[in-house]
Design a protein around this motif. Structure first.
Motif, mmCIF file in Angstrom:
data_model
loop_
_atom_site.group_PDB
_atom_site.id
_atom_site.type_symbol
_atom_site.label_atom_id
_atom_site.label_comp_id
_atom_site.label_asym_id
_atom_site.label_seq_id
_atom_site.Cartn_x
_atom_site.Cartn_y
_atom_site.Cartn_z
ATOM 1 N N ALA A 279 0.827 -1.208 0.000
ATOM 2 C CA ALA A 279 0.000 0.000 0.000
ATOM 3 C C ALA A 279 0.862 1.258 0.000
ATOM 4 N N ASP A 280 1.925 1.254 0.785
ATOM 5 C CA ASP A 280 2.802 2.429 0.842
ATOM 6 C C ASP A 280 3.462 2.681 -0.509
ATOM 7 N N HIS A 281 3.846 1.600 -1.208
ATOM 8 C CA HIS A 281 4.443 1.748 -2.539
ATOM 9 C C HIS A 281 3.435 2.373 -3.504
ATOM 10 N N LEU A 282 2.192 1.917 -3.431
ATOM 11 C CA LEU A 282 1.130 2.491 -4.265
ATOM 12 C C LEU A 282 0.888 3.948 -3.904
ATOM 13 N N PHE A 283 0.761 4.247 -2.610
ATOM 14 C CA PHE A 283 0.532 5.634 -2.183
ATOM 15 C C PHE A 283 1.654 6.548 -2.677
ATOM 16 N N GLU A 284 2.892 6.051 -2.625
ATOM 17 C CA GLU A 284 4.045 6.841 -3.078
ATOM 18 C C GLU A 284 3.922 7.169 -4.563
ATOM 19 N N LYS A 285 3.520 6.184 -5.361
ATOM 20 C CA LYS A 285 3.371 6.418 -6.795
ATOM 21 C C LYS A 285 2.298 7.474 -7.076
ATOM 22 N N VAL A 286 1.194 7.400 -6.327
ATOM 23 C CA VAL A 286 0.091 8.339 -6.543
ATOM 24 C C VAL A 286 0.451 9.740 -6.045
ATOM 25 N N LEU A 287 1.001 9.823 -4.863
ATOM 26 C CA LEU A 287 1.334 11.130 -4.290
ATOM 27 C C LEU A 287 2.438 11.831 -5.080
ATOM 28 N N SER A 288 3.325 11.064 -5.714
ATOM 29 C CA SER A 288 4.397 11.666 -6.517
ATOM 30 C C SER A 288 3.903 12.160 -7.863
ATOM 31 N N GLY A 289 2.700 11.731 -8.258
ATOM 32 C CA GLY A 289 2.164 12.086 -9.562
ATOM 33 C C GLY A 289 2.528 11.098 -10.659
ATOM 34 N N ALA A 290 3.301 10.061 -10.334
ATOM 35 C CA ALA A 290 3.673 9.074 -11.345
ATOM 36 C C ALA A 290 2.461 8.290 -11.823
ATOM 37 N N VAL A 291 1.496 8.084 -10.932
ATOM 38 C CA VAL A 291 0.269 7.355 -11.261
ATOM 39 C C VAL A 291 -0.929 8.217 -10.893
ATOM 40 N N GLU A 292 -1.796 8.446 -11.854
ATOM 41 C CA GLU A 292 -3.057 9.158 -11.630
ATOM 42 C C GLU A 292 -4.198 8.152 -11.684
ATOM 43 N N ILE A 293 -5.070 8.204 -10.699
ATOM 44 C CA ILE A 293 -6.196 7.272 -10.656
ATOM 45 C C ILE A 293 -7.381 7.902 -11.373
ATOM 46 N N ARG A 294 -7.806 7.261 -12.432
ATOM 47 C CA ARG A 294 -8.870 7.786 -13.288
ATOM 48 C C ARG A 294 -10.188 7.109 -12.935
ATOM 49 N N ILE A 295 -11.161 7.887 -12.506
ATOM 50 C CA ILE A 295 -12.506 7.377 -12.207
ATOM 51 C C ILE A 295 -13.425 7.812 -13.346
ATOM 52 N N ASP A 296 -13.838 6.862 -14.161
ATOM 53 C CA ASP A 296 -14.650 7.190 -15.332
ATOM 54 C C ASP A 296 -16.131 6.890 -15.145
ATOM 55 N N GLN A 297 -16.482 6.095 -14.132
ATOM 56 C CA GLN A 297 -17.884 5.746 -13.898
ATOM 57 C C GLN A 297 -18.174 5.847 -12.407
ATOM 58 N N ARG A 298 -19.303 6.443 -12.080
ATOM 59 C CA ARG A 298 -19.766 6.544 -10.697
ATOM 60 C C ARG A 298 -21.235 6.131 -10.651
ATOM 61 N N PHE A 299 -21.572 5.287 -9.696
ATOM 62 C CA PHE A 299 -22.941 4.833 -9.516
ATOM 63 C C PHE A 299 -23.296 4.935 -8.028
ATOM 64 N N PRO A 300 -24.539 5.329 -7.714
ATOM 65 C CA PRO A 300 -24.983 5.212 -6.315
ATOM 66 C C PRO A 300 -25.007 3.741 -5.909
ATOM 67 N N LEU A 301 -24.870 3.475 -4.622
ATOM 68 C CA LEU A 301 -24.899 2.100 -4.133
ATOM 69 C C LEU A 301 -26.162 1.376 -4.601
ATOM 70 N N ALA A 302 -27.282 2.090 -4.649
ATOM 71 C CA ALA A 302 -28.552 1.478 -5.033
ATOM 72 C C ALA A 302 -28.575 1.044 -6.493
ATOM 73 N N GLU A 303 -27.630 1.557 -7.307
ATOM 74 C CA GLU A 303 -27.584 1.207 -8.732
ATOM 75 C C GLU A 303 -26.451 0.232 -9.036
ATOM 76 N N VAL A 304 -26.145 -0.622 -8.075
ATOM 77 C CA VAL A 304 -25.043 -1.563 -8.232
ATOM 78 C C VAL A 304 -25.273 -2.530 -9.393
ATOM 79 N N ARG A 305 -26.535 -2.867 -9.686
ATOM 80 C CA ARG A 305 -26.802 -3.771 -10.811
ATOM 81 C C ARG A 305 -26.353 -3.147 -12.131
ATOM 82 N N ALA A 306 -26.646 -1.880 -12.314
ATOM 83 C CA ALA A 306 -26.239 -1.189 -13.537
ATOM 84 C C ALA A 306 -24.721 -1.101 -13.630
#
Length: 324
Positions: A279-306
């Motif tokens: 986890a620390d290795h991952l956090f380091e990559k993200v905090l340094s800017g080497a890895v950007e986490i891209r969130i392309d889809q968001r659903f409410p919990l109630a729409e988990v089927r979709a």
């Protein structure tokens, strides 16, 4: 009471239902965490369909982020009020809150949002073990990575770029290929319009790649073996197209003394110290800017089927989260 997504029998997205659950207090070695966001992964589909059987009824979901509400006896690395995130067993992350073993729950740095943490823990630590714990990879190596525009794939593209590793990706549309290239893939092949096996050989001058990282499974397995150079490593870490059928081990000898493994994240992170190190290795990559986490889809919990329907149809890119 906490809303929780469960299945009572294996099946399609319609098998999931949202129920209210009483939580109570955490026992020894456990924490109670109030979720702010949950992540979606293909392992959730495998468990829902019964490919990875669960003792039913069972809650679903393998990663989330939120705030620690209470800790049980013996838990020393977390306290109430801490920001935390995890990818862990047993499933149950699709919930407003839950009680769970504390071993794989990690303190979350202030610089990373709950949403991004929920989108990256399982995928990001998967990439960490693929590149650092499964087989040695080093500057100048060449990796073939299938589904390069997915949640794991886009992290892998950036991770490879940050370590000067050549990554040849595959994806199902020109748009997805462009996305993988924008995130650090050296090359990306549209497997629907091109013969990706031939392209890999051309890109490597007929030598093949050092490592294949394949979460697609049945559809890509044979071609992946043919893409390896002698003594190369095949890492089969998922089954998006279905499980790999039985095969003759002698094939590995015939194709150049190839190596093959079927690892899981949870074996790599079973030890508390190893989990935190990953986890620390991952956090380091993200905090340094080497890895950007891209969130392309968001659903409410109630729409988990979709959300599951979109993931299973391969209509998603990057990461998908459930908002609480």
């Amino acid at each position: 009471m906490a809303q929780t997504v469960i299945i009572e029998e294996a099946g399609g997205p319609e098998a999931m239902q949202v129920v209210d659950r009483d939580l109570g207090a955490p026992g020894p070695g456990e924490v109670r965490i109030a979720h702010k966001a949950c992540g979606l992964n293909f392992i959730d589909v495998y468990q829902r369909t019964g490919l990875y059987p669960l003792e039913l009824p069972h809650a679903l979901g393998m990663e989330a982020a939120g705030i620690i509400e209470a800790v049980g006896e013996g838990v020393t690395h977390l306290k109430p009020g801490d920001r935390a995130a995890y990818a862990a067993t047993p499933p149950g992350a699709y919930a407003q809150a839950r009680i769970m073993p504390a071993t794989q729950v990690c303190a979350l740095p202030e610089g990373i949002s709950f949403e991004h943490a929920a989108a990256m823990m399982l995928k990001g630590m998967t990439v960490e073990y693929l590149f650092h714990r499964t087989t040695p990879t080093a500057r100048g190596d060449t990796v073939l990575f299938h589904a390069a525009a997915g949640g794991v794939g886009l992290i892998a593209c950036q991770w490879a770029r940050s370590e000067a590793i050549t990554l040849i990706g595959t994806a199902g549309t020109d748009e997805k290929c462009a996305l993988a290239l924008a995130h650090g893939a050296t090359h990306c092949i549209n497997y629907r319009t091109e013969d990706w096996g031939t392209q890999v050989q051309e890109l490597t001058g007929g030598k093949g790649v050092d490592v294949v990282m394949d979460a697609v499974g049945a559809d890509t397995f044979d071609g992946s073996l043919d893409s390896l150079k002698p003594l190369g490593m095949m890492i089969s870490f998922g089954n998006a197209s279905g499980p790999v059928p039985p095969f003759n081990l002698a094939v590995l000898a015939q194709k150049g003394s190839l190596k093959i493994t079927r690892p899981t994240l949870f074996a790599h992170m079973a030890d508390r110290d190893a989990c935190q190190d990953m986890a620390d290795h991952l956090f380091e990559k993200v905090l340094s800017g080497a890895v950007e986490i891209r969130i392309d889809q968001r659903f409410p919990l109630a729409e988990v089927r979709a959300a599951h329907a979109a993931l299973e149809a391969r209509k998603t890119t990057g990461s998908t989260i459930l908002e609480i």
